[in-house]
Motif scaffolding. Structure first.
Motif, PDB file in Angstrom:
ATOM      1  N   GLY A 737       0.749  -1.290   0.044  1.00 10.41           N
ATOM      2  CA  GLY A 737      -0.027   0.030   0.081  1.00 10.41           C
ATOM      3  C   GLY A 737       0.704   1.154   0.203  1.00 10.41           C
ATOM      4  N   LYS A 738       1.984   1.157  -0.197  1.00  6.77           N
ATOM      5  CA  LYS A 738       2.890   2.325  -0.079  1.00  6.77           C
ATOM      6  C   LYS A 738       2.472   3.141  -1.464  1.00  6.77           C
ATOM      7  N   PRO A 739       2.525   4.854  -1.272  1.00  6.18           N
ATOM      8  CA  PRO A 739       1.856   5.498  -2.412  1.00  6.18           C
ATOM      9  C   PRO A 739       3.206   5.654  -3.351  1.00  6.18           C
ATOM     10  N   THR A 740       3.144   5.248  -4.602  1.00  2.00           N
ATOM     11  CA  THR A 740       4.001   5.530  -5.589  1.00  2.00           C
ATOM     12  C   THR A 740       3.729   6.968  -6.545  1.00  2.00           C
ATOM     13  N   ALA A 741       2.434   7.255  -6.509  1.00  2.00           N
ATOM     14  CA  ALA A 741       1.985   8.506  -7.302  1.00  2.00           C
ATOM     15  C   ALA A 741       0.915   8.906  -6.926  1.00  2.00           C
ATOM     16  N   LEU A 742       0.374  10.168  -7.244  1.00  2.00           N
ATOM     17  CA  LEU A 742      -0.919  10.644  -7.122  1.00  2.00           C
ATOM     18  C   LEU A 742      -1.354  11.021  -8.396  1.00  2.00           C
ATOM     19  N   GLU A 743      -2.598  10.535  -8.985  1.00  2.55           N
ATOM     20  CA  GLU A 743      -3.003  10.899 -10.288  1.00  2.55           C
ATOM     21  C   GLU A 743      -3.571  12.491 -10.268  1.00  2.55           C
TER      22      GLU A 743
END
Length: 960
Positions: A737-743
């Motif tokens: 669940g680590k965030p890799t990007a924000l769309e």
């Protein structure tokens, strides 16, 4: 005109005098105020001197006599000093010694009120204290106390001295002056001396004083007179001096001045009224005279009309002619004020007579000879009339020469001569000058009566041979049998044959004439073979598409309207066929394949159109098929569906057609074919948006189209007013669940707090081109968002941005991103661009080159919604991609639907096989996330992992 000027001048005079009178009034009031101030300050200075002398005298007594309890010598000295003071200043009634509590010394009466005012409040100033005004008989006194080491030295000061100060003043008839204590008690007053002493009036408030001076215009509280009052308290002692000049007296001279000015203005307006009345009387007299003149003129005009006679006059040295109404009507002229340019007069003369009449008229003007000519005129109705002109030069009372005369209509006298001249002119032009073939035939026998040289040369017959023939003998054998009986000599295109057997295509133009006392026709036979071929080709091109050979839509609409006007059919049905992804065939299968596909589709629809009515092509992907009988609509639609379903054989295999069909029917009186075709097009557009193969038009579609136009106007305004904003949805690793990007997702907030769905306005932005500036703004905001992420310690989280095909095709994306990377110091892979398959398929080579530029700049590239469009594996292999995003349609039931699971499993394997990371969209449940984890999907996004939110909220979610 005079009245208006007089009124304007009167207004100016009134305004100017009013301004001057008001200015003079204000000046007089200001002078009264200044005089009041001078009086008040002058008296105030006298009060200052008086009180200063008193203070010095009391101080000397206190200093020289010491304490009143001393030995008798000191008593004697004190009494001597007091006696001396009383002898020198008569206004002082007595001098007494008191202790601090008001106890008297030397056997005098105690003063219990002394502690209440001595050294207290506004009554104590400059070392002296003024007590309350006291009356002893007719005498008013003021107790004045000077502090001593053991009490007070009090002098009883009479007010007579103050009264003398103001009695010597000249304040005018209504003026007034007064000396007051600080509490407003009148000490001295110049009006009715002594009558107002002891009364108290209200003094100006504290805020009205400036440097010891106050002033106001007010009605006196004592006598009711309005004055310009000024108050002075600059003496340094607890007194106020008031002086005022009566405003009524100050303005007495001004009232005479104002009355004189008002009288002048009134006199002017009365004079103007008298003048206007006189002018009106003169105007009525003039109108009466004009009515008499008009009556006489009408009698003259009636006489001219009865005799068909017009009258004219030309002044020497002018270029106009004055004409009567009868002459103007005869010539078809419209004179302005009875005048007509002389060139217009000559322009109405027949062209064959014009120069002759102009020359004769000029000769008569120059030599004074009589003007007598018969000539033809051509009025505005196009008829030709003969007129008789007579005129001569005359002189008026001043000796000025002018030419005047009459014109009579003599058309009847020249009718026979005109007919002969017209016939002669016709035949002369026909046989001697015209280079085109002309002949005359007898209407009854159809035999040639005459032919010109051009006809002889064109057909090769000798004149004798041609005159022995009938006009039908010239018809070519191929049409002679069917046309000879019905051949119309008047007009049309016909095929003739020459003497040598050549066929000539000619256009016949004919007019009936009288020839040798018999009905005949004059015929022009123009060889139009080459031109007709060109015109036919041009007409075909104007109404047909050169690629498909089908009618254009405007030509089809014209045919339908013509058919309706002719009553050939009660109505018609229209099918608007919009082929799907036809523009993508050339980039994927080649231009030849695309052209073959289009021609084959056109041929199929043409056969259906020939069966039911007509068909037209609307580039680049639409066809309009019409059934001339609305009852055959369903049959036509079935044929269209069958034609679309049948695959087309192209090089390399079969290619199926897909289309959206919009239907509309209407009777002929429903408003025209263009409206019905538009309805069918709207239905096809609606079918495309709803992904329906077939849809019939209803009235709501037009309303929807109007709503779309209104929405487009709102979108344009939203762009101008910067109403858009970005929400951000996290893309997270699977698992962990680590965030890799924000769309970055575009949102349009409304004033009520609601949002317009993106699916409503983004397609409109793409169609209108507004997506290009909006997309550039989104990239700018995305760069700023990453800058904030980096500042919050999340520089490894990228910002993903969807790039429209229209925006990408503009070719500016790489340049914009290069600038943003420079301006915002963006690291490599800080921005991810998500592209749809259509971006690549529109122009593969250009898209591939631009994507490589972006990849070299350190921008990550993703294919969005993979598998939902015109997919091709080749571009996945050749393009510089980083991610492959699986559309939410496949992820929706991936843990419940075996087919969706198979598709997603294949897409994950395909992406991994090509070295791409796979992102699943639309994850909303634990079951979906668990399946993706089990099948090695790399990343996921959806409501289950985080809803779209403003940047501040998204940052807060990352920090938790």
């Amino acid at each position: 005109m005079v009245r208006n000027a007089g009124v304007c001048l009167g207004l100016v005079i009134t305004i100017v005098l009013g301004v001057l009178v008001l200015q003079d009034r204000n000046a007089r009031i200001d002078a009264a105020r200044r005089q009041s101030l001078a009086l008040a300050t002058g008296i105030d200075r006298l009060v200052h001197y008086e009180m200063r002398n008193l203070e010095r005298a009391l101080a000397g007594i206190a200093r020289n006599t010491g304490d009143a309890t001393l030995d008798p010598m000191m008593h004697a000295r004190r009494d001597a000093a007091v006696s001396d003071l009383l002898s020198r200043q008569e206004e002082i009634q007595a001098v007494e010694w008191f202790d601090a509590q008001g106890g008297a010394r030397g056997g005098r009466q105690d003063d219990a009120t002394l502690p209440t005012w001595a050294g207290r409040g506004t009554n104590a100033q400059a070392g002296l204290s003024i007590g309350p005004l006291q009356r002893r008989g007719d005498l008013w006194t003021l107790p004045v106390a000077l502090p001593t080491p053991r009490g007070w030295l009090v002098a009883r000061l009479g007010t007579a001295e103050f009264q003398r100060m103001i009695d010597r003043l000249d304040t005018g008839r209504d003026g007034s002056a007064a000396i007051l204590a600080r509490d407003g008690t009148i000490v001295a007053h110049d009006r009715r001396a002594g009558a107002h002493v002891g009364k108290r009036i209200a003094l100006p408030a504290t805020g009205e004083w400036a440097d010891g001076i106050a002033g106001r215009d007010a009605v006196s509280q004592l006598d009711g007179v309005e004055r310009a009052m000024r108050f002075s308290a600059t003496s340094g002692y607890p007194f106020v001096v008031g002086a005022g000049i009566g405003l009524s007296e100050a303005l007495s001279a001004w009232r005479w001045y104002a009355a004189a000015g008002g009288s002048l203005v009134l006199l002017y307006w009365l004079s103007l009224l008298y003048l206007v009345r006189r002018l009106r009387a003169n105007e009525r007299a003039r109108e009466t005279m004009l009515e008499q003149i008009e009556t006489q003129s009408e009698w003259l005009q009636q006489a001219q009309r009865a005799t068909k006679t017009g009258v004219w006059r030309v002044e020497a040295g002018t270029s106009t002619v004055r004409v009567s109404s009868e002459m103007a009507a005869l010539f078809g002229l419209e004179p302005g004020d009875g005048l007509v340019p002389i060139d217009d007069f000559f322009d109405r003369i027949h062209v064959d007579d014009r120069e002759r009449i102009r020359s004769s008229f000029a000769h008569s003007q120059m030599d004074g000879a009589p003007f007598e000519e018969d000539y033809r005129i051509v009025p505005s109705d196009g008829s030709v009339r003969w007129v008789e002109g007579r005129g001569a030069t005359v002189r008026d009372r001043r000796g000025t020469p002018a030419m005047t005369g009459t014109v009579n209509d003599v058309s009847a006298l020249h009718a026979a001569q005109l007919q002969l001249e017209r016939a002669e002119l016709q035949f002369r032009h026909l046989f001697e000058r015209n280079p085109l073939p002309f002949w005359v035939v007898d209407i009854a026998t159809r035999r040639f009566l005459a032919a010109n040289d051009a006809a002889i040369d064109s057909y090769g017959y000798r004149r004798e041979e041609l005159l022995a023939m009938r006009d039908t003998d010239l018809l070519a054998p191929s049409v002679a049998e069917q046309e000879s009986a019905e051949f119309d000599l008047r007009t049309g295109i016909v095929r003739h044959v020459a003497r040598d057997g050549r066929e000539i295509e000619v256009r016949i133009q004919a007019r009936d004439i009288d020839f040798a006392d018999r009905p005949a026709r004059l015929v022009l036979a123009e060889d139009i073979g080459e031109r007709l071929t060109y015109e036919r080709d041009l007409a075909w091109r104007a109404n047909h598409d050169s690629t498909t050979g089908l009618l254009t839509v405007p030509a089809l609409i014209l045919r339908l309207d013509t058919s309706c006007d002719a009553g050939a059919a009660p109505g018609f049905a229209v099918a608007y066929v919009r082929l799907r992804d036809l523009e993508l065939v050339a980039p994927t299968l080649g231009q030849r394949a695309a052209e073959k596909l289009l021609r084959e589709a056109a041929a199929r629809f043409a056969r259906i159109g020939a069966q039911f009515g007509w068909v037209a092509y609307a580039p680049a992907e639409s066809f309009v098929v019409v059934a001339l009988d609305p009852a055959h609509r369903d049959e036509m639609v079935a044929a269209l569906v069958a034609a679309i379903d049948a695959p087309i054989e192209l090089e390399g295999g079969l290619q199926s057609l897909e289309a959206w069909i919009g239907l509309a029917s209407a009777p002929c009186e429903a408003g025209g074919a263009e409206k019905v075709v538009g309805h069918a097009a709207l239905a096809a557009l609606k079918a495309r948006r709803d992904n329906l193969p077939l849809l019939a038009y209803d009235a709501t579609m037009a309303a929807v189209a109007a709503d779309r136009l209104a929405l487009l106007r709102r979108v344009r305004r939203a762009v101008e007013l910067s109403e858009f904003e970005l929400f951000f949805q996290p893309i997270r690793q699977v698992p962990g669940g680590k965030p890799t990007a924000l769309e970055a997702l575009l949102r349009w907030r409304q004033p009520d707090g609601s949002f317009v769905p993106p699916l409503q306005f983004i397609p409109l932005c793409e169609e209108s081109g507004l997506i290009v500036p909006i997309g550039a703004w989104v990239l700018e905001q995305a760069a700023r968002a990453h800058q904030r992420l980096a500042a919050a310690g999340h520089g490894d989280v990228a910002i993903a941005v969807n790039v429209s095909a229209v925006q990408f095709d503009a070719g500016t994306t790489a340049d914009v991103l290069r600038r943003l990377q420079r301006d915002y110091a963006l690291p490599e892979n800080a921005l991810h661009l998500e592209l749809t398959e259509s971006v690549v398929l529109r122009n593969p080579d250009a898209a591939r080159a631009q994507m490589r530029r972006l990849r070299e700049q350190g921008v990550c590239l993703s294919i969005d919604d993979f598998g939902t469009g015109f997919s091709s594996m080749a571009y996945l292999r050749d393009l510089p991609l980083d991610h492959l995003k699986i559309d939410r349609a496949f992820v929706h039931d991936v843990d419940r639907d075996a087919r969706n699971a198979s598709i997603c499993r294949a897409l994950i394997a395909l992406g991994h096989g090509l070295g791409l990371r796979v992102i699943a969209e639309g994850v909303e449940r634990d079951g979906q996330l668990a399946w993706l984890h089990a099948n090695a999907c790399d990343q996921a996004q959806g409501y289950h992992l985080g809803r779209p939110a403003p940047l501040d909220e998204a940052l807060a979610a990352l920090l938790t």
